[in-house]
Each structure stands twice: as structure tokens, then as C-alpha cells.
Design a protein around this motif. Structure first.
Motif, PDB file in Angstrom:
ATOM      1  N   GLU A 485     125.880  94.986 -18.337  1.00  0.00           N
ATOM      2  CA  GLU A 485     125.356  94.609 -19.649  1.00  0.00           C
ATOM      3  C   GLU A 485     124.242  93.578 -19.520  1.00  0.00           C
ATOM      4  OE1 GLU A 485     126.954  93.365 -24.094  1.00  0.00           O
ATOM      5  OE2 GLU A 485     128.319  94.132 -22.556  1.00  0.00           O
ATOM      6  N   THR A 486     123.241  93.720 -20.370  1.00  0.00           N
ATOM      7  CA  THR A 486     122.121  92.784 -20.393  1.00  0.00           C
ATOM      8  C   THR A 486     122.451  91.590 -21.289  1.00  0.00           C
ATOM      9  OG1 THR A 486     121.112  93.992 -22.231  1.00  0.00           O
ATOM     10  CG2 THR A 486     120.450  94.622 -19.999  1.00  0.00           C
ATOM     11  N   PRO A 487     121.747  90.462 -21.130  1.00  0.00           N
ATOM     12  CA  PRO A 487     122.054  89.269 -21.934  1.00  0.00           C
ATOM     13  C   PRO A 487     121.881  89.502 -23.426  1.00  0.00           C
ATOM     14  CG  PRO A 487     120.662  88.712 -20.062  1.00  0.00           C
ATOM     15  CD  PRO A 487     120.709  90.201 -20.117  1.00  0.00           C
ATOM     16  N   SER A 488     122.721  88.844 -24.199  1.00  0.00           N
ATOM     17  CA  SER A 488     122.654  88.918 -25.655  1.00  0.00           C
ATOM     18  C   SER A 488     121.391  88.244 -26.158  1.00  0.00           C
ATOM     19  CB  SER A 488     123.877  88.246 -26.274  1.00  0.00           C
ATOM     20  OG  SER A 488     123.711  88.066 -27.667  1.00  0.00           O
ATOM     21  N   GLY A 489     120.897  88.728 -27.313  1.00  0.00           N
ATOM     22  CA  GLY A 489     119.740  88.099 -27.944  1.00  0.00           C
ATOM     23  C   GLY A 489     120.134  87.255 -29.136  1.00  0.00           C
ATOM     24  N   GLY A 490     121.417  86.852 -29.187  1.00  0.00           N
ATOM     25  CA  GLY A 490     121.902  86.082 -30.334  1.00  0.00           C
ATOM     26  C   GLY A 490     121.161  84.790 -30.570  1.00  0.00           C
ATOM     27  N   GLY A 491     120.743  84.108 -29.490  1.00  0.00           N
ATOM     28  CA  GLY A 491     119.913  82.921 -29.614  1.00  0.00           C
ATOM     29  C   GLY A 491     120.655  81.656 -29.989  1.00  0.00           C
ATOM     30  N   GLU A 492     120.000  80.531 -29.687  1.00  0.00           N
ATOM     31  CA  GLU A 492     120.537  79.219 -30.037  1.00  0.00           C
ATOM     32  C   GLU A 492     120.047  78.799 -31.422  1.00  0.00           C
ATOM     33  OE1 GLU A 492     122.687  77.674 -28.129  1.00  0.00           O
ATOM     34  OE2 GLU A 492     122.566  79.251 -26.611  1.00  0.00           O
ATOM     35  N   ALA A 493     120.658  77.744 -31.964  1.00  0.00           N
ATOM     36  CA  ALA A 493     120.290  77.267 -33.295  1.00  0.00           C
ATOM     37  C   ALA A 493     118.850  76.779 -33.314  1.00  0.00           C
ATOM     38  CB  ALA A 493     121.231  76.152 -33.730  1.00  0.00           C
ATOM     39  N   LEU A 494     118.127  77.148 -34.353  1.00  0.00           N
ATOM     40  CA  LEU A 494     116.747  76.689 -34.521  1.00  0.00           C
ATOM     41  C   LEU A 494     116.727  75.248 -35.026  1.00  0.00           C
ATOM     42  CD1 LEU A 494     115.237  79.816 -36.316  1.00  0.00           C
ATOM     43  CD2 LEU A 494     114.540  78.970 -34.063  1.00  0.00           C
ATOM     44  N   ASP A 495     115.652  74.561 -34.717  1.00  0.00           N
ATOM     45  CA  ASP A 495     115.473  73.198 -35.191  1.00  0.00           C
ATOM     46  C   ASP A 495     114.947  73.232 -36.632  1.00  0.00           C
ATOM     47  OD1 ASP A 495     115.229  70.470 -35.362  1.00  0.00           O
ATOM     48  OD2 ASP A 495     113.277  70.417 -34.340  1.00  0.00           O
ATOM     49  N   LEU A 496     115.791  73.749 -37.514  1.00  0.00           N
ATOM     50  CA  LEU A 496     115.433  73.842 -38.928  1.00  0.00           C
ATOM     51  C   LEU A 496     116.605  73.357 -39.764  1.00  0.00           C
ATOM     52  CD1 LEU A 496     113.702  77.358 -39.123  1.00  0.00           C
ATOM     53  CD2 LEU A 496     112.595  75.132 -39.359  1.00  0.00           C
ATOM     54  N   SER A 497     116.290  72.731 -40.875  1.00  0.00           N
ATOM     55  CA  SER A 497     117.324  72.203 -41.756  1.00  0.00           C
ATOM     56  C   SER A 497     118.133  73.349 -42.376  1.00  0.00           C
ATOM     57  CB  SER A 497     116.685  71.375 -42.871  1.00  0.00           C
ATOM     58  OG  SER A 497     117.612  71.116 -43.899  1.00  0.00           O
TER      59      SER A 497
END
Length: 639
Positions: A485-497
Motif C-alpha cells: 500500500e502507498t502512503p495515505s494522502g490524509g494530511g496534517e492539520a493546516l495552519d488555519l483557524s
């Protein structure tokens, strides 16, 4: 005159001396020859045995089976099929033209293919087999085999060739394979020997090209005995190659097929993303083309029809094309203003229908104006003047920075061909690329997604996915490579309010669910499936004129982006209909239908639609189902 005894004795001595010298020379020569023969036969026996073996035995490469490609549910997208072909060896054929003439009486031959084969035979060694006819029927192979004595040099063979069983559905994603060309070889510093096998197939575009190394596999080899002129006499042994690795994509065949049918004859594109892992569930461009034609060698006529079609079926519009995002970009401008602390959600701007900046008047799409509007109303009603005002407060640098944070201005990392980065302009860009200074009017245009701003449909889907989740979601198109399996693209939290994002989501909800919202007619009724979206219309020509009054290619593009369900977002959708007119009237209904199809995993119940639409939707579902059955029957006939 009689010879004296003395003369006879002298003569005998001379003869004896010469005989001894000659015999000694012969003995020396014979001894040297014997020593040399011993040296060659005993001391160098292994070396000469190897040389003789190399002259007698040749090693031929065996092309490997190419790895297969599947969708997320394991349905086949690309595979290999056993095909029959007819080859010819010039050395054995003698009069090649005469043999081809006799062959054509038995088997229907394509003239272009024959010309290519003749050219190959002229430039190749005489003992090399060249394909004269590919993908012939078993009946044709049988006729050739029965008439073999009359067809010297002709051999019926079995091989593997790439096939795309779903034809047009995945053409722009998967791409296609084709024979190795000189241009292909130039890309490799040290090309593998297998690439020089005549008619060996490699990926040309799309995933087939991007994952060529993983899909190709490694070649096998067979040892064959040849005669003095290089003709194959018999096969001694063989070692089978290693098949290429299989790929599993994140795409859903059923959803992709539905989108293709729903887009119909439009020149359009659609992207559906899963928000948990960033999986691309569907990514479709319309119209499409059959990649099997390229594998087999597309005719000049067929290619000309594709090339000259003004709807551009060869273009992968979802990633290759970049459009002014129109009012969908107002999401970026609003977030930039909130993030910079320059506005509050309740602040209002008065819209009289235009705004004067310097000596130029910038109009709102609603000439009578919207009156006093706040953040939510500005997105709900798509008021342009509100964003002109924001542009003067925020500035292009803040807008561009927010656009990049939401995934615009950078090429998404997906294994497709010609992926565009779009354009997220700023002052440095204009100075560098245009040799001019940035103007206030440029910022005003950019604030509503016009001017220099360009985005692809995939970038638009990424943008709305990040707004819906608050994470740096990235698209994932390949789920696994050979089972890994390839890495997930879920991503980390953005620096947005989080509160700023909630304001934007609430406003997008109003776009689709408030009676004054620009997409209200395309809303979803089912409570647990309601969507939040934003309409967009991007100008092709900078003039005030009705779309129906100008030629198709001069009409505005229609756009829509959304996520759903609103309370627990699962998917993000992006739609662009080229020259479709209004985003609310053309793109939004398509996006709504695709969203429901993705959420329900099939045809949704009619009560998910507004009452006024149910009759039309029922007729549409029946029509699309009928077309799907007809298409499935056609695919069966092609197979």
C-alpha cells in the motif's frame, strides 16, 4: 659422355645432403604443427569449445508479461490478452512480395501494417522475424498453418498484448502502451536489451508511462541452436521472465462509468476525492477515446478525427487544463481576509452593482446590486463587489499565500501526463514573467478568480477538500503497487483557524441550501447527505453578452465545487463544463448527481432530490441505465 666414379660419388653426396635438409625441414615443420595442434586441442580446448558454442547457440530474450491494473474493488482496468500474429523471416521467404501476395489471398492484411513490415525487413537482419499481421483470428492462423508449404518464411505465433477492457472509461488516467520508438530509447542512458525487441510495448502516457519500470517486469531468455547462416534449428532450453508488478488504483469503476455517462456530449471534467485518505474515487474527462486503438496502431483517419474535434477528446482536462476559477476562488479570498484579521464575518459591504477603482468601473454580475452583504451572504449570493472591496484590504500577496496553502499554484503529485501547476500569481511573478508592475486592478480581478489566476479541476477538488477537513489533504491515485500500500494522502492539520473554516463551510452550505443561494435548485434533500458548495462562472471573453448569443467556443466556463455530507464530510467534488455557461445552471446539477451517486454507491433514492426534480431525475436514471446496458453489451461484443 660417361660419368666417372668420382663424379657419381659427388652427386650422391649432394643428393643425400639435400634429402637430409629437406627431411629435417619437414620434420621440424611437422613437429611444430603437432605442438601447435596439441596447444590448441589440449591447452586451449575450453576456450575454443566456448567459441564454437557461441557460434552454434544464440540467446533470445522472452518479453515479460506486463503487470495488470485494477480499480479499488479489484475490477480489471488493464490486462494482457493472448493474441495471434503472423510473422515472416526474409531469409526463408525468398521473394517476399510474392509470399505476401499468396498470404493476402488467405488472410486479410492491413496495407499500412504490411508496408511497415516490409520496411522493417529491409532494415533488419534477414533471419529476424517481423510481424506482418497482428491480432488475427484463430481461423486465419489455421488457414496459414494448413498452407504452410506454400508460404515459405511465414510463421503463425501466439503472443501477449495489452488490452483495456473498459475502453474509454479510464483512457485519460491509465493511458496506453505502444511499440518502443527511437525517441523512447533516447530517454534511457543505458536501455535494457528487452527494449530492443521488435514491437515490444511500453507505456506511452498516463499511469502506463509513469509506472513503466514497475509494470514492465524482467525478461526471460531461451537458448536456441542455429546453423551457419543464423537460422534457428531448435530450442535447447528456456528461462521464463518475471511478470511486472500489479497496480491497484483508488478509482471506482462504477462511479467513473456513471460520470462518463452523466457528462454525455459535454466538453467537461469531474473529480471526486475521498476526504479520509485523499483517494481519488473518480477523475474523468469528456469526451474520451479508446486506448485500444493506440495499442493496435491507430489509423490516420481515426487519429485525425480525435485531433480535430473541438471538444478535445485527447486532452486530460482534469489535470492538463487550467481555467480561471471564477467565483469558486472567492473561498480563497475570504479565508485570506479572515486569516489576516482584516474582516469579521458580520461586517457588511454595500454593493450597488459596481465598484470604481481608479478610472475603471468593476461590475457585479447582478447589475442592480446586492445591497448590504456580509461574508455568508457574499458567498451565498456570489456578490462580486464584496470581494473587490476585500481585494483592496487584503492585497495579492495574502491572497496568493492562501491559495498556495489550499493547494493552488503547484502541480498535484499524481502519476498522470502533463499535470499543470496552474497559476497563483503575485507581484514577483508579473515582474518576472511579464516585465511589468502589479496593478490594483490585477488584484481586483484575482479576487473573483479572473485575470491571471488559473486552476485545474483537480486543484479545485484539493482546495475544497482542505476547506472541508482543515487538513493538507493530497490526492492519492495509486492505492498499492504489487500488494504494497502507498502512503495515505490524509494530511496534517493546516495552519488555519478552525472558526474561520467553519464560517466558510457555513457560507458554502447556504449556497446550496438557502433559497437565495446560487445552487439552491441543485440541493440535496436527504438530511444526512446535504452538500455545501460554491458556483463559479469564468469568462472566456471580456465582454457583456449572453452566452446563447455567441459561438460555443466563446461562451463562459461553468464550475462548481462542493463537499458532502455537510455535518460529516466524506467526499469533495469539482466540476468544470467548458463553455457551459453558468455554474449554477449547468455545473451544479451535474455535481449534485455525481455527489449522490458517490455517497450512495449507486443510484440514490428519488426522495434525495427536490420534489420538482424527481420526474426528470427518474427519466435521467432510466436513460443512463439503458445507456450503461447498451455500452456493456457493446463492450462484450468488442471483447
Amino acid at each position: 659422355m660417361r660419368r666417372t666414379p668420382r663424379d657419381s660419388a659427388e652427386s650422391n653426396r649432394k643428393i643425400t645432403r639435400r634429402g637430409l635438409m629437406l627431411g629435417g625441414a619437414q620434420l621440424a615443420f611437422g613437429g611444430a604443427l603437432a605442438l601447435r595442434m596439441r596447444y590448441m586441442q589440449v591447452d586451449q580446448a575450453d576456450e575454443f569449445r566456448l567459441l564454437a558454442e557461441e557460434n552454434r547457440v544464440n540467446i533470445h530474450l522472452i518479453p515479460p508479461a506486463r503487470g495488470r491494473i485494477f480499480d479499488r474493488e479489484g475490477r480489471v482496468i488493464a490486462e494482457n490478452e493472448q493474441t495471434y500474429r503472423i510473422t515472416m523471416r526474409r531469409e526463408d521467404a525468398g521473394d517476399v512480395e510474392d509470399v505476401i501476395g499468396r498470404l493476402s489471398a488467405l488472410v486479410e492484411l492491413d496495407r499500412d501494417e504490411v508496408e511497415r513490415a516490409l520496411e522493417e525487413m529491409r532494415t533488419s537482419p534477414p533471419f529476424l522475424q517481423v510481424t506482418v499481421a497482428d491480432r488475427v483470428s484463430w481461423e486465419a492462423i489455421s488457414r496459414v498453418a494448413v498452407n504452410a508449404p506454400a508460404l515459405p518464411g511465414v510463421t503463425p505465433e501466439v503472443g501477449l498484448s495489452r488490452v483495456y477492457p473498459q475502453h474509454e472509461t479510464f483512457a485519460h488516467v491509465v493511458g496506453y502502451v505502444g511499440p518502443v520508438s527511437e525517441r523512447d530509447l533516447e530517454r534511457y542512458e543505458d536501455p535494457e536489451p528487452v527494449l530492443r525487441i521488435p514491437r515490444f510495448q511500453i507505456g506511452k502516457v498516463g499511469i502506463e508511462a509513469k509506472f513503466e519500470d514497475q509494470l514492465r517486469g524482467s525478461a526471460g531468455a531461451k537458448r536456441v541452436e542455429v546453423n551457419a547462416v543464423g537460422r534457428v534449428m531448435r530450442e535447447l532450453d528456456r528461462r521464463e521472465g518475471e511478470a511486472g508488478g500489479d497496480l491497484q488504483l483508488t478509482l471506482d469503476s462504477a462511479l467513473q462509468d456513471y460520470i462518463k455517462a452523466r457528462l454525455g456530449e459535454e466538453s467537461a471534467s469531474a473529480v471526486v476525492m475521498d476526504l479520509e485518505h485523499g483517494d481519488i474515487l473518480a477523475i474523468a474527462s469528456a469526451p474520451s477515446y479508446d486506448p485500444n486503438k493506440f495499442v493496435r496502431g491507430i489509423s490516420v483517419k481515426d487519429y485525425g478525427e480525435l485531433r480535430d474535434n473541438n471538444h478535445r477528446p485527447l486532452a486530460s482536462k482534469t489535470v492538463q487544463d487550467a481555467y480561471p476559477p471564477g467565483s469558486t476562488f472567492k473561498i480563497v479570498t475570504a479565508l485570506a481576509a479572515l486569516d489576516a484579521g482584516l474582516i469579521t464575518p458580520d461586517e457588511t459591504v454595500y454593493c450597488p452593482g459596481y465598484m470604481e477603482v481608479g478610472s475603471r468601473r468593476f461590475h457585479c454580475w447582478k447589475r442592480a446590486g446586492h445591497g448590504h452583504v456580509n461574508l455568508e451572504n457574499s458567498l451565498r449570493d456570489s456578490c462580486d463587489v464584496y470581494y473587490y472591496d476585500l481585494a483592496l484590504k487584503v492585497g495579492i500577496e495574502n491572497i496568493a499565500a492562501m491559495g498556495r496553502k489550499l493547494g493552488l499554484g503547484a502541480a498535484p503529485e499524481v502519476p498522470m501526463s502533463a499535470v499543470t501547476a496552474g497559476l497563483m500569481p503575485d507581484k514577483d511573478w508579473k515582474r518576472r514573467e511579464r516585465g511589468a508592475e502589479w496593478l490594483i486592478g490585477d488584484t481586483v480581478n484575482a479576487s473573483i478568480g479572473q485575470g491571471f489566476v488559473l486552476t485545474s479541476p483537480l486543484q479545485q477538488a484539493i482546495m475544497v477538500a482542505r476547506v472541508a477537513t482543515g487538513r493538507a489533504v493530497t490526492p492519492r491515485l495509486v492505492r498499492s503497487v504489487n500488494g504494497i500500500e502507498t502512503p495515505s494522502g490524509g494530511g496534517e492539520a493546516l495552519d488555519l483557524s478552525p472558526s474561520h473554516l467553519r464560517y466558510i463551510r457555513k457560507a458554502m452550505f447556504a449556497v446550496s441550501n438557502s433559497r437565495r443561494g446560487t445552487a439552491y435548485r441543485s440541493r440535496i434533500i436527504a438530511d444526512n447527505m446535504r452538500m455545501a458548495g460554491k458556483t463559479g462562472t469564468s469568462q472566456v471573453l471580456n465582454r457583456v453578452v449572453r452566452n446563447q448569443d455567441v459561438p460555443w467556443e466563446e461562451r463562459d466556463h461553468a464550475l462548481f465545487v462542493n463537499f458532502a455530507p455537510y455535518d460529516a464530510p466524506r467526499i469533495a467534488v469539482s466540476i468544470v463544463v467548458e463553455h457551459g455557461g453558468g455554474g449554477s445552471s449547468v455545473a451544479a446539477p451535474i455535481a449534485r448527481d455525481i455527489t449522490l451517486q458517490a455517497l450512495y454507491g449507486g443510484d440514490p433514492p428519488l426522495d434525495a432530490y427536490p420534489t420538482a426534480d424527481r420526474g426528470r431525475i427518474k427519466a435521467q436514471q432510466e436513460r443512463l441505465e439503458r445507456e450503461r446496458r447498451e455500452r456493456a453489451a457493446e463492450l462484450g461484443r468488442r471483447a
